[in-house]
Structures are given as C-alpha cells and as structure tokens.
Scaffold this motif. Structure first.
Motif, PDB file in Angstrom:
ATOM      1  N   ALA A   1      11.938   5.172  -0.460  1.00  0.00           N
ATOM      2  CA  ALA A   1      10.504   5.245  -0.710  1.00  0.00           C
ATOM      3  C   ALA A   1      10.282   5.903  -2.057  1.00  0.00           C
ATOM      4  CB  ALA A   1       9.799   6.031   0.396  1.00  0.00           C
ATOM      5  N   SER A   2       9.098   5.777  -2.570  1.00  0.00           N
ATOM      6  CA  SER A   2       8.753   6.405  -3.831  1.00  0.00           C
ATOM      7  C   SER A   2       8.846   7.922  -3.731  1.00  0.00           C
ATOM      8  CB  SER A   2       7.336   6.012  -4.247  1.00  0.00           C
ATOM      9  OG  SER A   2       6.970   6.616  -5.472  1.00  0.00           O
ATOM     10  N   SER A   3       8.928   8.583  -4.872  1.00  0.00           N
ATOM     11  CA  SER A   3       8.986  10.040  -4.894  1.00  0.00           C
ATOM     12  C   SER A   3       7.631  10.670  -4.620  1.00  0.00           C
ATOM     13  CB  SER A   3       9.509  10.527  -6.247  1.00  0.00           C
ATOM     14  OG  SER A   3       8.682  10.060  -7.299  1.00  0.00           O
ATOM     15  N   ARG A   4       6.554   9.882  -4.726  1.00  0.00           N
ATOM     16  CA  ARG A   4       5.228  10.465  -4.501  1.00  0.00           C
ATOM     17  C   ARG A   4       4.206   9.400  -4.159  1.00  0.00           C
ATOM     18  NH1 ARG A   4       2.149  11.065  -9.638  1.00  0.00           N
ATOM     19  NH2 ARG A   4       3.086   9.588 -11.117  1.00  0.00           N
ATOM     20  N   THR A   5       3.090   9.877  -3.613  1.00  0.00           N
ATOM     21  CA  THR A   5       1.951   9.033  -3.256  1.00  0.00           C
ATOM     22  C   THR A   5       0.758   9.424  -4.117  1.00  0.00           C
ATOM     23  OG1 THR A   5       2.647   8.692  -0.964  1.00  0.00           O
ATOM     24  CG2 THR A   5       0.302   8.488  -1.421  1.00  0.00           C
ATOM     25  N   VAL A   6       0.014   8.437  -4.576  1.00  0.00           N
ATOM     26  CA  VAL A   6      -1.259   8.679  -5.252  1.00  0.00           C
ATOM     27  C   VAL A   6      -2.304   7.802  -4.572  1.00  0.00           C
ATOM     28  CG1 VAL A   6      -2.589   8.506  -7.395  1.00  0.00           C
ATOM     29  CG2 VAL A   6      -0.200   9.257  -7.461  1.00  0.00           C
ATOM     30  N   ILE A   7      -3.168   8.401  -3.773  1.00  0.00           N
ATOM     31  CA  ILE A   7      -4.242   7.673  -3.112  1.00  0.00           C
ATOM     32  C   ILE A   7      -5.561   8.320  -3.522  1.00  0.00           C
ATOM     33  CG2 ILE A   7      -5.300   7.089  -0.899  1.00  0.00           C
ATOM     34  CD1 ILE A   7      -2.533   6.835   0.277  1.00  0.00           C
ATOM     35  N   SER A   8      -6.432   7.527  -4.104  1.00  0.00           N
ATOM     36  CA  SER A   8      -7.675   8.046  -4.649  1.00  0.00           C
ATOM     37  C   SER A   8      -8.732   6.956  -4.609  1.00  0.00           C
ATOM     38  CB  SER A   8      -7.461   8.514  -6.101  1.00  0.00           C
ATOM     39  OG  SER A   8      -8.693   8.768  -6.742  1.00  0.00           O
ATOM     40  N   PRO A   9     -10.013   7.329  -4.462  1.00  0.00           N
ATOM     41  CA  PRO A   9     -11.072   6.307  -4.504  1.00  0.00           C
ATOM     42  C   PRO A   9     -11.299   5.742  -5.898  1.00  0.00           C
ATOM     43  CG  PRO A   9     -12.028   8.499  -4.329  1.00  0.00           C
ATOM     44  CD  PRO A   9     -10.546   8.663  -4.161  1.00  0.00           C
ATOM     45  N   ARG A  10     -10.714   6.380  -6.926  1.00  0.00           N
ATOM     46  CA  ARG A  10     -10.884   5.905  -8.286  1.00  0.00           C
ATOM     47  C   ARG A  10      -9.536   5.470  -8.873  1.00  0.00           C
ATOM     48  NH1 ARG A  10     -15.142   9.909 -11.440  1.00  0.00           N
ATOM     49  NH2 ARG A  10     -16.930   9.542 -10.055  1.00  0.00           N
ATOM     50  N   TRP A  11      -9.584   4.405  -9.665  1.00  0.00           N
ATOM     51  CA  TRP A  11      -8.375   3.914 -10.305  1.00  0.00           C
ATOM     52  C   TRP A  11      -7.848   4.912 -11.326  1.00  0.00           C
ATOM     53  CZ3 TRP A  11      -4.330   0.881 -10.363  1.00  0.00           C
ATOM     54  CH2 TRP A  11      -3.640   0.683 -11.561  1.00  0.00           C
ATOM     55  N   SER A  12      -6.517   5.026 -11.391  1.00  0.00           N
ATOM     56  CA  SER A  12      -5.842   5.828 -12.396  1.00  0.00           C
ATOM     57  C   SER A  12      -4.590   5.096 -12.818  1.00  0.00           C
ATOM     58  CB  SER A  12      -5.471   7.205 -11.827  1.00  0.00           C
ATOM     59  OG  SER A  12      -4.516   7.846 -12.636  1.00  0.00           O
ATOM     60  N   GLU A  13      -4.264   5.147 -14.110  1.00  0.00           N
ATOM     61  CA  GLU A  13      -3.031   4.530 -14.594  1.00  0.00           C
ATOM     62  C   GLU A  13      -1.798   5.167 -13.958  1.00  0.00           C
ATOM     63  OE1 GLU A  13      -2.321   1.847 -16.678  1.00  0.00           O
ATOM     64  OE2 GLU A  13      -4.426   1.397 -16.270  1.00  0.00           O
ATOM     65  N   ASP A  14      -1.959   6.380 -13.430  1.00  0.00           N
ATOM     66  CA  ASP A  14      -0.860   7.048 -12.731  1.00  0.00           C
ATOM     67  C   ASP A  14      -0.430   6.266 -11.494  1.00  0.00           C
ATOM     68  OD1 ASP A  14       0.958   9.198 -12.628  1.00  0.00           O
ATOM     69  OD2 ASP A  14      -0.283  10.262 -11.165  1.00  0.00           O
ATOM     70  N   MET A  15      -1.315   5.412 -10.998  1.00  0.00           N
ATOM     71  CA  MET A  15      -0.993   4.619  -9.818  1.00  0.00           C
ATOM     72  C   MET A  15       0.112   3.608 -10.083  1.00  0.00           C
ATOM     73  SD  MET A  15      -4.782   4.011  -8.181  1.00  0.00           S
ATOM     74  CE  MET A  15      -5.653   5.369  -7.385  1.00  0.00           C
ATOM     75  N   ARG A  16       0.389   3.337 -11.359  1.00  0.00           N
ATOM     76  CA  ARG A  16       1.474   2.422 -11.693  1.00  0.00           C
ATOM     77  C   ARG A  16       2.851   3.072 -11.552  1.00  0.00           C
ATOM     78  NH1 ARG A  16      -0.844  -2.094 -13.823  1.00  0.00           N
ATOM     79  NH2 ARG A  16      -2.838  -1.862 -14.895  1.00  0.00           N
ATOM     80  N   HIS A  17       2.875   4.327 -11.113  1.00  0.00           N
ATOM     81  CA  HIS A  17       4.136   5.072 -10.997  1.00  0.00           C
ATOM     82  C   HIS A  17       4.228   5.787  -9.646  1.00  0.00           C
ATOM     83  CE1 HIS A  17       4.521   4.361 -15.300  1.00  0.00           C
ATOM     84  NE2 HIS A  17       3.283   4.798 -15.432  1.00  0.00           N
ATOM     85  N   ALA A  18       3.593   5.224  -8.617  1.00  0.00           N
ATOM     86  CA  ALA A  18       3.567   5.887  -7.310  1.00  0.00           C
ATOM     87  C   ALA A  18       3.259   4.861  -6.221  1.00  0.00           C
ATOM     88  CB  ALA A  18       2.517   7.004  -7.300  1.00  0.00           C
TER      89      ALA A  18
END
Length: 323
Positions: free
Chosen positions: A249-266
């Motif tokens: 699995a990935s090293s981390r989760t990013v769940i947010s109601p707003r888009w973030s470029e960080d989501m391309r790495h989680a």
C-alpha cells in the motif's frame, strides 16, 4: 462453466479474452471475462506458474504493464473482469452489483479451471487482487486453503473508511435499506480526484474506457455495501490463509474535499494505516510493504513508484521460491 473460446481482446494483438458463462440471476444471463496476455513467440512456452489478477470497484483490467511484468518473469498472466464489470457488463445489468461476495467464487473457480487446462494441473497459481478485488481474493483464499501458492494484495480494501467503529455504527442503517431496497443507490461521494491522478487527460499517464471505469464511479448500492461490510467484519475477526501473503500500500493517505497536487503522490481512496493493521490478520505469513508516493493502484503510479512496487514483489517472490 466456460463458454466461448479465446478471441481478440480490446487491448490489442497480445491479449486474448474468453467469456465464462455463469449461472443467470434476476437480471438475466451473467458472464465473466478472462483475459490472457499472450504475446507472439517463436517458441511457445507452457509456464509452470500463473497469476490471476482481480480488479477493484468500478474498474476493469487494462493494466498492461502489470501483465508485461509477470510475463517477463516467466509467469502466465491472466486477468478476470468480474460479472457486471468491464468486458462482462451486459445491457440492463446493475454495474458491479452482487449481494454476497461469495458469489464471485463461481468465476474465480472457472478461471482456475481454464488456467489449469492451459498449463496443467501441477501449475502453481498465485492470485493478485487490487482494492475490492483484494478483499474478494483474501476471503476466497481463506475459504479455499491449499489452492494457491501465494497472494499479492495491492491496496486491498480490508476495512471501511473511518475504521470498524464507523462500520458498526452504519451497519444497521445499511441493513434496513438493503433488506427492502437492495439496489437503492446511496449518495455518491466520489469527487473524481483519483481519476484525475490517473487519466492522461488530467495529468496522469493512462487511457482507459470511461464507460467501464466512469467518473464518478458506479453508484454504490445498499445490498452491495452490506456485502462489503460483512467481508470487512470477517477480516476483522481474523482469517487463516495458509499461503504466503504480500500486502502493498502507499506510504500515506490524502483525503480532502479540495483538490491538491499532493494527491498525485498518495492514496486518495483508502486509509492505508487501516489496511496495514488489518493485513496482519489475514494469515500467519504476511509481509506488509509501504510504497512511498504510491497511488491507490500501485501499478498505475508514476514510473519510479511502480518500479519500487515491482521490486518489492520480486524480493518477496524470491524469498518464497516463486521466481
């Protein structure tokens, strides 16, 4: 039971597909689709090892790099589009719908029959499952001891988002809806962020059939979600899978109601900490690996990330003598 013979597949000349005719249900005829990676070779081989891949929710098999990876290591690669998904979806059917995960035993076992028919009864078979397919594969392996030589799980959906507490609180309400309106659609909370990380139209690398893999996803229905929650509860009680298991699995989760470029790495779909905690309850020989910057489907992560994913599979399979 099986149906048609091998035919050309949508993925091109190196792929073949076979229709598996299943028992009909209340929506009529039901099929599954078994895809095999079969590139032309001057010296056709009969491998002694095979992989059966099972996709996730609102998905189908299109991960050609995964097929090429296993083929390069001498394993025959097969992928199963479950009933009412992808190649198996027929007009008038409710996409992805079952009310018991055990229903999938039929197409899994039909696939294994085809594989052993192709490769012989002595062939060693490993199942690989992604997300919901990982949950289905784990529960099937627990009910069918000694049939597999290994289980590889790619971000398997082993617990409801938010932990078992959320599952216990929401279960009675879901059960009431499922009892009277099992196919009632629940509110769709898919914001499309995961698709944004994958699609070549929005900065990702991949092109796929948006009818078979829509954004937002297929509607989640009460009877299906209850079946998933039953599966989660079974995992939480502990399984006894005999085959060695690799859970990545990935090293981390990013769940947010707003888009973030960080989501391309989680992972923007599941809580990877929950996956890691549940994974060790699957059996006695479980290896858990966290892949830095991995997406939810590690095989669709950017090249350096998926290379790390494949390297971890290499290391694990070598340790268990499967290479």
């Amino acid at each position: 039971m099986t149906g048609e013979e091998w035919a050309d597949d949508i993925l091109g000349p190196d792929y073949r597909v076979r229709t598996l005719v299943l028992q009909p249900d209340d929506e009529g005829d039901v099929v599954a689709s078994l895809v095999r990676y079969a590139p032309a070779s001057a010296e056709p081989l009969r491998p002694s090892r095979a992989i059966l891949y099972i996709h996730g929710w609102s998905d189908y098999f299109f991960q050609t790099g995964l097929a090429e990876y296993w083929h390069a290591r001498g394993a025959a690669f097969y992928a199963l589009d479950l009933r009412k998904y992808g190649r198996s979806l027929r007009p008038g059917q409710t996409p992805g719908y079952v009310d018991r995960l055990e229903t999938y035993d039929e197409e899994i076992e039909a696939s294994l029959d085809v594989i052993t028919g192709d490769l012989g009864a002595r062939a060693r078979i490993m199942v690989m499952g992604h997300s919901t397919g990982g949950l289905v594969a784990a529960l099937w392996a627990n009910r069918h001891p000694a049939e597999l030589s290994g289980l590889v799980l790619n971000s398997p959906w082993l617990e409801l988002q938010g932990s078992s507490v959320v599952r216990h609180i929401s279960a009675p309400a879901i059960a009431r809806i499922a009892r009277f309106q099992p196919k009632a659609p629940l509110p769709n909370i898919d914001p499309g962020y995961y698709a944004r990380t994958l699609s070549s139209a929005s900065g990702g690398e991949w092109t796929y059939d948006a009818t078979w893999r829509p954004t937002p996803s297929f509607p989640v229905r009460a009877g299906w979600l209850q079946a998933i929650m039953f599966g989660h509860a079974r995992v939480a009680r502990g399984l006894s899978i005999e085959a060695p298991i690799l859970m990545c699995a990935s090293s981390r989760t990013v769940i947010s109601p707003r888009w973030s470029e960080d989501m391309r790495h989680a992972d923007v779909v599941l809580d990877v900490e929950l996956l890691a905690r549940r994974a060790v309850q699957l059996g006695s020989r479980v290896t858990v690996v966290r892949i830095r910057d991995g997406l939810h489907d590690l095989a669709l992560s950017p090249r350096p990330v998926r290379d790390r994913f494949y390297a971890e599979i290499d290391r694990w399979s070598s340790a268990y003598g499967w290479d």
